[in-house]
Design a protein around this motif. Structure first.
Motif, PDB file in Angstrom:
ATOM      1  N   ILE A 101       2.204  -9.524   6.984  1.00 47.62           N
ATOM      2  CA  ILE A 101       2.745  -8.940   8.210  1.00 47.62           C
ATOM      3  C   ILE A 101       4.095  -9.562   8.546  1.00 47.62           C
ATOM      4  N   TYR A 111      -0.043  -5.521  -2.489  1.00 45.26           N
ATOM      5  CA  TYR A 111       1.176  -6.327  -2.526  1.00 45.26           C
ATOM      6  C   TYR A 111       2.241  -5.720  -3.431  1.00 45.26           C
ATOM      7  N   MET A 150       5.051  -2.256   9.033  1.00 40.58           N
ATOM      8  CA  MET A 150       5.683  -3.420   9.658  1.00 40.58           C
ATOM      9  C   MET A 150       7.165  -3.520   9.284  1.00 40.58           C
ATOM     10  N   SER A 151       7.495  -3.265   8.018  1.00 43.74           N
ATOM     11  CA  SER A 151       8.876  -3.458   7.572  1.00 43.74           C
ATOM     12  C   SER A 151       9.789  -2.370   8.139  1.00 43.74           C
ATOM     13  N   VAL A 188      -7.284  -2.117  10.119  1.00 42.07           N
ATOM     14  CA  VAL A 188      -7.368  -1.890   8.676  1.00 42.07           C
ATOM     15  C   VAL A 188      -7.337  -3.225   7.943  1.00 42.07           C
ATOM     16  N   GLU A 213       7.277   8.958   9.373  1.00 36.77           N
ATOM     17  CA  GLU A 213       5.970   8.439   8.941  1.00 36.77           C
ATOM     18  C   GLU A 213       5.046   9.613   8.643  1.00 36.77           C
ATOM     19  N   LYS A 214       4.396   9.565   7.466  1.00 36.19           N
ATOM     20  CA  LYS A 214       3.590  10.734   7.099  1.00 36.19           C
ATOM     21  C   LYS A 214       2.245  10.765   7.807  1.00 36.19           C
TER      22      LYS A 214
HETATM   23  C1  LIG Z   1      -7.192  -4.818   3.609  1.00 32.30           C
HETATM   24  C2  LIG Z   1      -5.886  -5.494   3.926  1.00 32.30           C
HETATM   25  C3  LIG Z   1      -5.891  -6.702   4.604  1.00 32.30           C
HETATM   26  C4  LIG Z   1      -4.677  -7.351   4.922  1.00 32.30           C
HETATM   27  N1  LIG Z   1      -4.737  -8.496   5.669  1.00 32.30           N
HETATM   28  C5  LIG Z   1      -3.583  -9.105   6.061  1.00 32.30           C
HETATM   29  C6  LIG Z   1      -3.617 -10.237   6.931  1.00 32.30           C
HETATM   30  O1  LIG Z   1      -4.679 -10.674   7.389  1.00 32.30           O
HETATM   31  N2  LIG Z   1      -2.439 -10.847   7.264  1.00 32.30           N
HETATM   32  C7  LIG Z   1      -1.244 -10.384   6.792  1.00 32.30           C
HETATM   33  O2  LIG Z   1      -0.202 -10.963   7.117  1.00 32.30           O
HETATM   34  N3  LIG Z   1      -1.181  -9.313   5.977  1.00 32.30           N
HETATM   35  C8  LIG Z   1      -2.322  -8.653   5.594  1.00 32.30           C
HETATM   36  N4  LIG Z   1      -2.254  -7.529   4.778  1.00 32.30           N
HETATM   37  C9  LIG Z   1      -0.937  -7.179   4.187  1.00 32.30           C
HETATM   38  C10 LIG Z   1      -0.013  -6.465   5.153  1.00 32.30           C
HETATM   39  O3  LIG Z   1      -0.762  -5.469   5.806  1.00 32.30           O
HETATM   40  C11 LIG Z   1       1.139  -5.813   4.369  1.00 32.30           C
HETATM   41  O4  LIG Z   1       1.786  -6.774   3.577  1.00 32.30           O
HETATM   42  C12 LIG Z   1       2.207  -5.185   5.287  1.00 32.30           C
HETATM   43  O5  LIG Z   1       1.585  -4.445   6.319  1.00 32.30           O
HETATM   44  C13 LIG Z   1       3.122  -4.288   4.447  1.00 32.30           C
HETATM   45  O6  LIG Z   1       4.015  -3.574   5.255  1.00 32.30           O
HETATM   46  P1  LIG Z   1       5.112  -2.612   4.615  1.00 32.30           P
HETATM   47  O7  LIG Z   1       5.922  -2.127   5.745  1.00 32.30           O
HETATM   48  O8  LIG Z   1       5.789  -3.295   3.505  1.00 32.30           O
HETATM   49  O9  LIG Z   1       4.335  -1.415   3.898  1.00 32.30           O
HETATM   50  P2  LIG Z   1       3.448  -0.238   4.510  1.00 32.30           P
HETATM   51  O10 LIG Z   1       2.643  -0.743   5.636  1.00 32.30           O
HETATM   52  O11 LIG Z   1       2.704   0.381   3.396  1.00 32.30           O
HETATM   53  O12 LIG Z   1       4.496   0.819   5.068  1.00 32.30           O
HETATM   54  C14 LIG Z   1       4.834   2.000   4.390  1.00 32.30           C
HETATM   55  C15 LIG Z   1       4.622   3.201   5.309  1.00 32.30           C
HETATM   56  O13 LIG Z   1       5.196   4.353   4.686  1.00 32.30           O
HETATM   57  C16 LIG Z   1       4.378   5.476   4.892  1.00 32.30           C
HETATM   58  N5  LIG Z   1       4.678   6.447   3.830  1.00 32.30           N
HETATM   59  C17 LIG Z   1       4.328   6.388   2.524  1.00 32.30           C
HETATM   60  N6  LIG Z   1       4.848   7.437   1.850  1.00 32.30           N
HETATM   61  C18 LIG Z   1       5.555   8.162   2.739  1.00 32.30           C
HETATM   62  C19 LIG Z   1       6.351   9.355   2.644  1.00 32.30           C
HETATM   63  N7  LIG Z   1       6.545  10.007   1.479  1.00 32.30           N
HETATM   64  N8  LIG Z   1       6.941   9.823   3.766  1.00 32.30           N
HETATM   65  C20 LIG Z   1       6.798   9.165   4.962  1.00 32.30           C
HETATM   66  N9  LIG Z   1       6.064   8.040   5.093  1.00 32.30           N
HETATM   67  C21 LIG Z   1       5.458   7.547   4.005  1.00 32.30           C
HETATM   68  C22 LIG Z   1       2.982   4.909   4.860  1.00 32.30           C
HETATM   69  O14 LIG Z   1       2.062   5.757   5.527  1.00 32.30           O
HETATM   70  C23 LIG Z   1       3.170   3.548   5.577  1.00 32.30           C
HETATM   71  O15 LIG Z   1       2.982   3.671   6.957  1.00 32.30           O
HETATM   72  C24 LIG Z   1      -3.443  -6.811   4.483  1.00 32.30           C
HETATM   73  C25 LIG Z   1      -3.441  -5.579   3.810  1.00 32.30           C
HETATM   74  C26 LIG Z   1      -4.646  -4.909   3.549  1.00 32.30           C
HETATM   75  C27 LIG Z   1      -4.608  -3.566   2.865  1.00 32.30           C
END
Ligand SMILES: Cc1cc2nc3c(=O)[nH]c(=O)nc-3n(C[C@H](O)[C@H](O)[C@H](O)COP(=O)(O)OP(=O)(O)OC[C@H]3O[C@@H](n4cnc5c(N)ncnc54)[C@H](O)[C@@H]3O)c2cc1C
Lengths: 83, 461
Positions: free
Chosen positions: B442, B414, B12-13, B53, B32-33
């Protein structure tokens, strides 16, 4: 571009960023943020949109001059004269 | 330079940051991996079922006419319309503890009346808490950390009410064991109680499609199956990224969403910086159960239940594989959808221990998954009517699964308890956003991407 054109360009840009605001009575001499719901992120976007559309750079120190519509027009006029 | 900005991770970020950069004509590429976008909130299919998920609910729901809260800010920043999210509101949620329950909807007045009815002696204190919350500047990027347990307990004198308030806020957005940073408490309080829960008819796929399409329309490039193996540094500057494929890409700036320590691990000689930074410990199991009737026909009328079945609510990494004494029970069917969802589903979330799961051999892992699912169900049916006879499909994932698919150390949903609000690292052109920057969930993750893009990546030419 002249003053009035610039003014309508700015209003158009604001309308794009905050589409639900009524901009028809926007006054030139009062801070834009005091008249419509516009936070600092939105304000930055006005500057960014102007750069995207017209290639104008507004340095951070000059943001203050953009706070009112009149101020913004006066500031931009020399910078947009060639457009 | 190949790019102005390279973004590591299409969660998302990363997607939200990407949209900002691409919209303002930066040459940007997201790496994205995985073969799918979404990261911690992605989607998959199993036995013909389409599963999310993570998604229980999107927090921060406000109606279209509200303008100054996170959700509308985010929409404006991404040049999206309110309608684009296709949000349907929750029915009703509940915090359920042994002696008491507090229900809440997207109408804050209702929550106030529930607190007043269940804790009449705390009515004045609760008003004081609301005042403190409304006066706090939780979005300040340089605020000093403050214990929320202390701050809230100094105002609310009934520890039961304190625990009940913390339970949903911790489950939906807290990286710290036992306590919570006060700013984070305020963010979560507003996003859950003052604002509310909603869900798109088609779940997280809808949100991700929207983001990816917007990003591509703005001219952004997205490369899947492109894991970043290392970040090459020279003269204190990130110079290029080496991909697992062997490709090398150069850029002016790098934005990483994979976590702080995880990012440092991509640098050469990372040890010195890494050892000082805390690694997140909190992870969960998620059990997904398909049932043969609408959950409401089984007596499960609520949208989300945050429960605790022991004396004190304890939010920490358990010693055992999972802790079923508290958790979340979510019925994704119980939102005001335009038409009923094709499948009937119940989801259970429980605190879990990464190390324990990670140390199991393959067979043992499978067996323990079954055993833990059974235990999670037993605990859940003490809280809601017994639906076990209606189950037609089960799936469960563990902290190990989360680590495997997203790379977050310890499967820490988190991230680290030590947040880096301004997104800076010791490398001057390398920034972080997402989980370890500190805006969670999200909506939080998207705002994090936007904020860091605005702060460091957009201002100069
Ligand atoms: C079971 C579960 C339930 C949840 N339920 C909710 C909910 O109901 N409501 C809500 O608001 N939030 C919920 N969340 C939380 C929410 O999903 C996260 O806070 C948010 O998606 C985090 O986004 P991000 O971009 O920070 O991190 P991430 O989504 O982790 O993004 C990081 C990305 O980097 C990629 N990556 C990692 N290493 C590498 C590399 N070396 N090279 C290239 N790519 C790489 C990963 O594959 C990933 O796609 C939930 C999470 C989980 C696990």
């Amino acid at each position: 571009m002249l003053g009035e054109q610039i003014r309508s360009v700015i209003v158009e840009v604001i309308a794009q960023i905050v589409p639900d605001e009524d901009l028809s009575n926007l006054r030139g001499d009062i801070r834009i943020r005091d008249q419509i719901e516009l936070d600092s992120m939105d304000f930055l976007d006005i500057i960014m949109e102007l750069r995207k559309r017209y290639g104008i750079e507004v340095p951070e120190d000059d943001y203050i001059q953009m706070a009112t519509l009149d101020g913004a027009v006066a500031y931009l006029e020399p910078r947009m004269a060639h457009l | 330079m190949d790019y102005d900005v390279l973004i590591i991770g299409a969660g998302m970020s990363g997607l939200a940051a990407g949209i900002r950069l691409a919209y303002f004509d930066k040459k940007v590429c997201i790496l994205e991996k995985h073969h799918r976008v979404g990261g911690l909130n992605s989607f998959y299919s199993k036995d013909g079922y389409k599963l999310d998920v993570g998604l229980h609910a999107m927090t921060n729901y406000v109606s279209k006419d509200v303008k100054s809260t996170p959700l509308p800010k985010l929409l404006r920043q991404l040049r999206l319309r309110f309608e684009d999210l296709d949000l349907c509101q929750q029915h009703m949620s509940v915090i359920k503890f042994p002696e008491k329950k507090i229900r809440f909807t997207n109408n804050f007045e209702f929550f106030l009346s529930e607190v007043a009815e269940n804790f009449p002696s705390q009515t004045d204190n609760f008003q004081k808490l609301l005042k403190t919350i409304s006066e706090h500047d939780e979005l300040s990027l340089d605020a000093k950390p403050l214990s929320a347990r202390q701050a809230v307990s100094s105002i609310i004198s009934d520890p039961l009410l304190v625990d009940m308030l913390f339970c949903p806020l911790m489950y939906y957005g807290n990286a710290q064991e036992h306590d919570m940073e006060f700013g984070q408490f305020v963010i979560m309080f507003k996003s859950i109680f003052c604002e509310g829960f909603a869900r798109p008819q088609n779940g997280v796929r809808h949100i991700l499609n929207l983001l990816v399409n917007k990003y591509r329309d703005c001219g952004g490039e997205l490369r899947m199956r492109s894991g970043v193996q290392s970040i090459r540094v020279s003269d204190g500057k990130a110079e290029s990224l080496l991909l697992n494929s062997g490709d090398v890409l150069t850029s002016d700036k790098v934005l990483s969403t994979v976590g702080h320590v995880e990012t440092m691990n991509l640098l050469p000689n990372s040890d010195a910086t890494v050892s000082k930074h805390e690694v997140g410990q909190l992870s969960f199991t998620e059990s997904i159960l398909m049932v043969d009737k609408q959950p409401s026909d089984l007596g499960l009328e609520t949208t989300i239940i945050f429960f605790n079945d022991s004396d004190r609510f304890s939010y920490r990494k358990p010693d055992s594989l999972i802790d079923v004494s508290s958790g979340v029970i979510c019925c994704p069917n119980n939102f005001f959808f335009r038409e009923p969802l094709p499948d009937n589903m119940i989801r259970l979330t429980n605190l879990a221990n990464f190390d324990r799961w990670n140390s199991l051999g393959e067979e043992e892992y499978k067996m323990q998954k079954e055993a833990c699912l059974k235990a999670a169900l037993e605990a859940a049916v003490k809280i809601v009517p017994d639906f076990r006879d209606s189950i037609i499909f089960t799936d469960m994932f563990t902290p190990k699964t989360i680590y495997k698919f997203t790379g977050h150390l310890n499967g820490a949903v988190y991230g680290s308890p030590q947040k880096i609000r301004d997104g800076r690292t010791h490398i001057k052109n390398l920034f972080i956003c997402g989980t370890d920057q500190g805006f969670l969930g999200i909506v939080g993750a998207m705002l994090s991407g936007i904020s860091i893009a605005n702060l460091h990546l957009l201002r100069d030419k």
